[in-house]
Design an enzyme around this catalytic site. Structure first.
Site, PDB file in Angstrom:
ATOM      1  N   THR A 135      33.689  27.708  28.330  1.00 36.35           N
ATOM      2  CA  THR A 135      34.028  26.207  28.512  1.00 36.35           C
ATOM      3  C   THR A 135      33.674  25.281  27.484  1.00 36.35           C
ATOM      4  O   THR A 135      32.346  25.356  27.642  1.00 36.35           O
ATOM      5  CB  THR A 135      34.084  25.828  29.965  1.00 36.35           C
ATOM      6  N   LYS A 160      37.834  27.181  26.359  1.00 33.10           N
ATOM      7  CA  LYS A 160      38.570  26.510  27.119  1.00 33.10           C
ATOM      8  C   LYS A 160      38.298  25.018  27.227  1.00 33.10           C
ATOM      9  O   LYS A 160      37.083  24.741  27.466  1.00 33.10           O
ATOM     10  CB  LYS A 160      38.300  27.107  28.603  1.00 33.10           C
ATOM     11  N   LYS A 162      37.921  21.150  28.025  1.00 34.52           N
ATOM     12  CA  LYS A 162      38.118  20.459  29.115  1.00 34.52           C
ATOM     13  C   LYS A 162      38.616  18.940  28.627  1.00 34.52           C
ATOM     14  O   LYS A 162      37.909  18.245  27.733  1.00 34.52           O
ATOM     15  CB  LYS A 162      36.700  20.037  29.852  1.00 34.52           C
ATOM     16  N   ASP A 190      42.120  22.576  29.474  1.00 32.65           N
ATOM     17  CA  ASP A 190      42.151  22.381  31.170  1.00 32.65           C
ATOM     18  C   ASP A 190      42.183  20.609  31.407  1.00 32.65           C
ATOM     19  O   ASP A 190      40.980  20.205  30.914  1.00 32.65           O
ATOM     20  CB  ASP A 190      40.934  23.150  31.778  1.00 32.65           C
ATOM     21  N   GLU A 218      46.072  24.080  31.306  1.00 34.74           N
ATOM     22  CA  GLU A 218      45.657  24.054  32.839  1.00 34.74           C
ATOM     23  C   GLU A 218      45.692  23.036  33.571  1.00 34.74           C
ATOM     24  O   GLU A 218      45.248  22.005  33.191  1.00 34.74           O
ATOM     25  CB  GLU A 218      44.261  24.865  32.793  1.00 34.74           C
ATOM     26  N   ASP A 243      46.088  25.719  38.706  1.00 33.15           N
ATOM     27  CA  ASP A 243      44.615  26.029  39.146  1.00 33.15           C
ATOM     28  C   ASP A 243      44.688  25.239  40.700  1.00 33.15           C
ATOM     29  O   ASP A 243      44.777  26.001  41.606  1.00 33.15           O
ATOM     30  CB  ASP A 243      43.875  25.429  38.262  1.00 33.15           C
ATOM     31  N   LYS A 267      40.974  32.003  41.772  1.00 29.90           N
ATOM     32  CA  LYS A 267      39.274  31.916  41.912  1.00 29.90           C
ATOM     33  C   LYS A 267      39.036  32.106  43.277  1.00 29.90           C
ATOM     34  O   LYS A 267      39.712  31.922  44.207  1.00 29.90           O
ATOM     35  CB  LYS A 267      38.896  30.426  41.785  1.00 29.90           C
ATOM     36  N   CYS A 295      36.206  30.925  37.741  1.00 27.19           N
ATOM     37  CA  CYS A 295      35.339  30.620  38.542  1.00 27.19           C
ATOM     38  C   CYS A 295      34.980  29.058  38.432  1.00 27.19           C
ATOM     39  O   CYS A 295      35.356  28.515  37.724  1.00 27.19           O
ATOM     40  CB  CYS A 295      34.108  31.485  38.160  1.00 27.19           C
ATOM     41  N   ASP A 320      38.347  33.512  32.980  1.00 29.56           N
ATOM     42  CA  ASP A 320      37.525  32.208  32.586  1.00 29.56           C
ATOM     43  C   ASP A 320      36.474  32.601  33.437  1.00 29.56           C
ATOM     44  O   ASP A 320      36.211  31.993  34.527  1.00 29.56           O
ATOM     45  CB  ASP A 320      38.421  31.288  32.901  1.00 29.56           C
ATOM     46  N   ASP A 322      32.753  32.508  32.755  1.00 21.29           N
ATOM     47  CA  ASP A 322      31.892  31.934  31.813  1.00 21.29           C
ATOM     48  C   ASP A 322      30.491  31.252  32.694  1.00 21.29           C
ATOM     49  O   ASP A 322      29.368  30.642  31.912  1.00 21.29           O
ATOM     50  CB  ASP A 322      32.121  30.885  30.874  1.00 21.29           C
TER      51      ASP A 322
END
Ligand code: MG
Length: 366
Positions: A135, A160, A162, A190, A218, A243, A267, A295, A320, A322
């Protein structure tokens, strides 16, 4: 092997860099950890982060749910009665999915240990490695580019990113990262519910027009705006991943039947653990919808459980996971080996974690 008690503690792990999304900023992993004791030598470990902004769970609610509701419901049960334990737990208290996930993974840990096998093999898996993305927190363009280049130099092949705080300015962030890392690094975006539906379509189409080759976007819009997410999915070519909109199996069915997303992010902290996550994976298999395993800000116990599930199910095509990669230290002994982008599963029974600081007779909260 009978469950005799549940010991509850806390773990504190500093992050390498603050974790920033459209919803929050976090500087440390501060999670509840548990140890389920049995009438044998075997113990099972679990972990739950208090992700109030997403799941509604706080440290206090996780402890109360486990200590006052779940533990009394399952103490004395045989670990081989997995179905019975899970049904008792899920009926003992509504919601509280992080508390349930914490207990669920510790129960699966023991269930697999009882069979003498690593959990991913008990769940039917054969792949011994899981590749995760990393991320990149939302920040200034320069900082995000620097963080992305650092990740690639560490071996990560999937980022990923943000976004979701500044509308079209997010496009510039992603463009700068793409230019910096080149064409061979996969980029996931995301938005963490940060856009409205029309804004999302405008931004994603712009990303498409610029040929930035985005792997997926996402949760572009609000968790409960399924019509809005359907609008985004139908008006863009980039795969849309649900998500925050998908907690349970019923959510997954609704999203898939509406065509509100192309992919589902599973998740454990949303589903309440592996038992419910397997139901989502099963639904996804039926409809041919690929899943990502994600997660929260979790350290190695919870992420190990997620990695075991990922290694077990071929419908989970993306990871994902991480959390440990974002932590400054690994306070645990045992478990899968997290080496930058690759999680190597081992043949140790259960989750593989053998020691958790502060647990085994030293509980601070129970
Ligand atoms: Mg997300």
């Amino acid at each position: 092997m009978k469950i005799t008690s549940i010991e509850i503690g806390e773990i504190f792990v500093p992050l390498v860099t603050p974790f920033k999304t459209a919803l929050r900023t976090v500087e440390n992993v501060e999670d509840i950890v548990i140890c389920i004791h049995t009438d044998t030598e075997a113990v099972g470990y679990g972990e739950a982060p208090p992700t109030a902004v997403i799941t509604g769970d706080t440290k206090g609610s996780i402890v109360t749910a486990i200590r006052d509701f779940i533990a009394p419901a399952i103490i004395g049960m045989e670990i081989t009665d997995l179905d019975g334990i899970m049904n008792r737990m899920h009926h003992a208290i509504l919601k509280n999915t992080s508390a349930k996930a914490c207990v669920d993974m510790a129960v699966y840990d023991l269930y697999a240990q009882n069979l003498g096998m690593p959990l991913y093999k008990v769940l039917g898996g054969a792949s011994d490695r899981v590749e995760t993305d990393l991320t990149i927190s939302v920040d200034s363009i320069d900082k995000m580019v620097a963080d992305s280049l650092a990740a690639v130099s560490q071996g990560y092949r999937v980022l990923k990113v943000k976004v979701g705080k500044e509308g079209m300015a997010d496009v510039e962030r992603i463009r700068a990262i793409r230019e910096a890392v080149g064409p061979d690094v996969a980029i996931r975006v995301d938005a963490n519910q940060g856009w409205n539906p029309k804004e999302a379509v405008r931004i994603i189409r712009r990303l498409e027009d610029l040929s930035l080759n985005i792997d997926l976007v996402e949760q572009p819009v609000g968790a409960h705006d399924l019509a809005g997410m359907q609008y985004v999915t139908q008006n863009t070519y980039t795969p849309i991943l649900a998500d925050e909109s998908v907690f349970c199996a019923e959510d997954a069915i609704r999203i898939i039947q509406m065509g509100a997303a192309d992919l589902i992010n599973i998740k454990l902290m949303k589903t309440g653990g592996i038992y419910e996550a397997l139901k989502i994976a099963g639904i996804a298999e039926i409809y041919g919808v690929e899943c990502m395993m994600g997660c929260m800000l979790e350290s190695k116990i919870a992420v190990s459980a997620a990695a075991h599930l990922t290694a077990a199910k071929s419908i989970i095509t993306r990871a994902d996971l991480d959390g440990p990669g974002l932590c400054r230290i690994d306070p645990y002994t045992g478990g899968p080996r997290f080496e930058a982008n690759m999680i190597h599963m081992t043949d140790a029974p259960g989750l593989g974690i053998t020691k958790v600081p502060g647990l085994n007779g030293e509980a601070r909260l129970s």
